[in-house]
Design a protein around this motif. Structure first.
Motif, mmCIF file in Angstrom:
data_model
loop_
_atom_site.group_PDB
_atom_site.id
_atom_site.type_symbol
_atom_site.label_atom_id
_atom_site.label_comp_id
_atom_site.label_asym_id
_atom_site.label_seq_id
_atom_site.Cartn_x
_atom_site.Cartn_y
_atom_site.Cartn_z
ATOM 1 N N SER A 146 0.853 -1.186 0.000
ATOM 2 C CA SER A 146 0.000 0.000 0.000
ATOM 3 C C SER A 146 0.890 1.237 0.000
ATOM 4 C CB SER A 146 -0.913 0.014 1.225
ATOM 5 O OG SER A 146 -1.850 -1.034 1.167
ATOM 6 N N TYR A 148 1.315 5.375 0.534
ATOM 7 C CA TYR A 148 0.762 6.526 1.244
ATOM 8 C C TYR A 148 1.440 7.794 0.724
ATOM 9 C CZ TYR A 148 -0.771 2.808 4.402
ATOM 10 O OH TYR A 148 -1.334 1.668 4.915
ATOM 11 N N GLN A 159 -4.041 7.195 0.240
ATOM 12 C CA GLN A 159 -3.556 5.827 0.116
ATOM 13 C C GLN A 159 -3.860 5.309 -1.286
ATOM 14 O OE1 GLN A 159 -5.690 2.292 1.764
ATOM 15 N NE2 GLN A 159 -3.863 2.022 3.040
ATOM 16 N N ARG A 161 -4.050 1.848 -3.172
ATOM 17 C CA ARG A 161 -4.107 0.410 -2.899
ATOM 18 C C ARG A 161 -4.952 -0.276 -3.961
ATOM 19 N NH1 ARG A 161 -5.647 -2.298 2.973
ATOM 20 N NH2 ARG A 161 -5.202 -4.456 2.396
ATOM 21 N N ASN A 162 -4.400 -1.323 -4.547
ATOM 22 C CA ASN A 162 -5.106 -2.079 -5.591
ATOM 23 C C ASN A 162 -5.596 -1.166 -6.715
ATOM 24 O OD1 ASN A 162 -4.769 -4.504 -4.130
ATOM 25 N ND2 ASN A 162 -6.624 -4.101 -2.939
ATOM 26 N N TRP A 168 -6.770 8.627 3.194
ATOM 27 C CA TRP A 168 -6.491 7.759 4.341
ATOM 28 C C TRP A 168 -6.587 8.523 5.658
ATOM 29 C CZ3 TRP A 168 -2.362 7.387 7.978
ATOM 30 C CH2 TRP A 168 -2.326 6.189 8.700
#
Length: 288
Positions: A146, A148, A159, A161-162, A168
């Motif tokens: 992940s 940031y 964030q 992610r994927n 976040w």
């Protein structure tokens, strides 16, 4: 890090009731000694990172101009000895700043998006826009991949992610988060607005005080168990121990040399300092 492993996050909350420690004026536990400096062909270098797999340094160049969306920003490659290997390794960026490397992919904060780059070839793999972002600054990756990213104008941390960019951590008041570093289950956040370094629990997102009195706090790195270095963009570097006590260990303000988003390499035992308007990377040995 014994300081983190020894105590639960709840005990950190208790410790946060005490005021942050002040700058110590006695002899610092570490000494920085210049080893080399690159030439000044870089263009407003903001961040540097050591790729140990390929044994090169990546440097983000803002290439300062009045238009932040001018597309003239770029990434350079340097040898570990500071020679420019490829000045314009990746081009077509705007104002690239912080970088993180994970699984052979370089993640670069570029104004309002994160640009992903193949470390092996320099090919741009993707661009991930952050909603309402204005000044994406530093980037860090956790062990699971992940990503940031701090936004120093919007006072938040995003964030990635994927393949999805989300907020976040929001509403850090007017403190302007900048440098990020992940140590176990905690994220250290350097705030350029008030000169504090705080700890954020990656699970609860709770923030507590750790260190203060670091003007224009910028990059943050870990140099050994329980100790860190934090840069002041104006041209200083501070050492912080496990108790949050800090000592100034470098000051180049008098020479109008900045200290932007620093990097440290365990392999070389060198601290790399982008000098921003001075257009160089300067390497220092870290001596305890």
């Amino acid at each position: 890090m014994r300081f983190i492993l020894r105590y639960t996050f709840a005990l950190f909350i208790v410790a946060a009731l005490h005021s942050c420690t002040s700058l110590f004026t006695g002899k610092a536990p570490v000494e920085l000694k210049q080893v080399w400096a690159s030439d000044n062909t870089l263009r407003t270098p903001e961040s540097v990172i050591h790729d140990t797999d390929r044994n090169v340094l990546y440097v983000s160049n803002i290439n300062q101009s009045k238009d932040p969306k001018d597309g003239d920003g770029f990434i350079s490659k340097l040898t570990p000895q500071g020679q420019i290997e490829e000045l314009y390794w990746v081009t077509g960026l705007n104002n690239p700043k912080g970088m993180a490397l994970h699984n052979n992919v370089l993640y670069v904060a570029d104004m309002d998006e994160v640009v992903t780059i193949a470390a092996e070839t320099g090919a741009i793999l993707g661009r991930y826009k952050a909603d309402d972002a204005k000044f994406l600054n530093d980037v860090v990756a956790d062990k699971d991949g992940s990503i940031y990213v701090s936004d120093s104008q919007q006072n938040r941390i995003y964030q990635l992610r994927n393949g999805r960019m989300t907020t976040w951590l929001d509403k850090t008041k007017h403190d302007k988060p900048n440098g990020l570093y992940i140590d176990g289950d905690l994220m250290l956040v350097a705030f350029m607005g008030n000169g504090e370094v705080r700890l954020a629990d990656l699970n609860t997102k709770a923030l507590i005080g750790f260190a203060d009195k670091i003007p224009s706090a910028d990059g943050i790195v870990k140099i050994r168990e329980e100790s860190y270095l934090v840069s002041n963009w104006s041209g200083e570097v501070y050492y912080i121990n496990s108790e949050g006590k800090n000592w100034k260990v470098l000051d180049t303000k008098g020479d109008n040399i900045n200290a932007a988003d620093i990097a440290y390499s365990d392999e070389t035992n060198l601290l790399y300092v982008p000098t921003f308007r001075d257009n160089r990377i300067v390497a220092y040995s870290v001596n305890f």
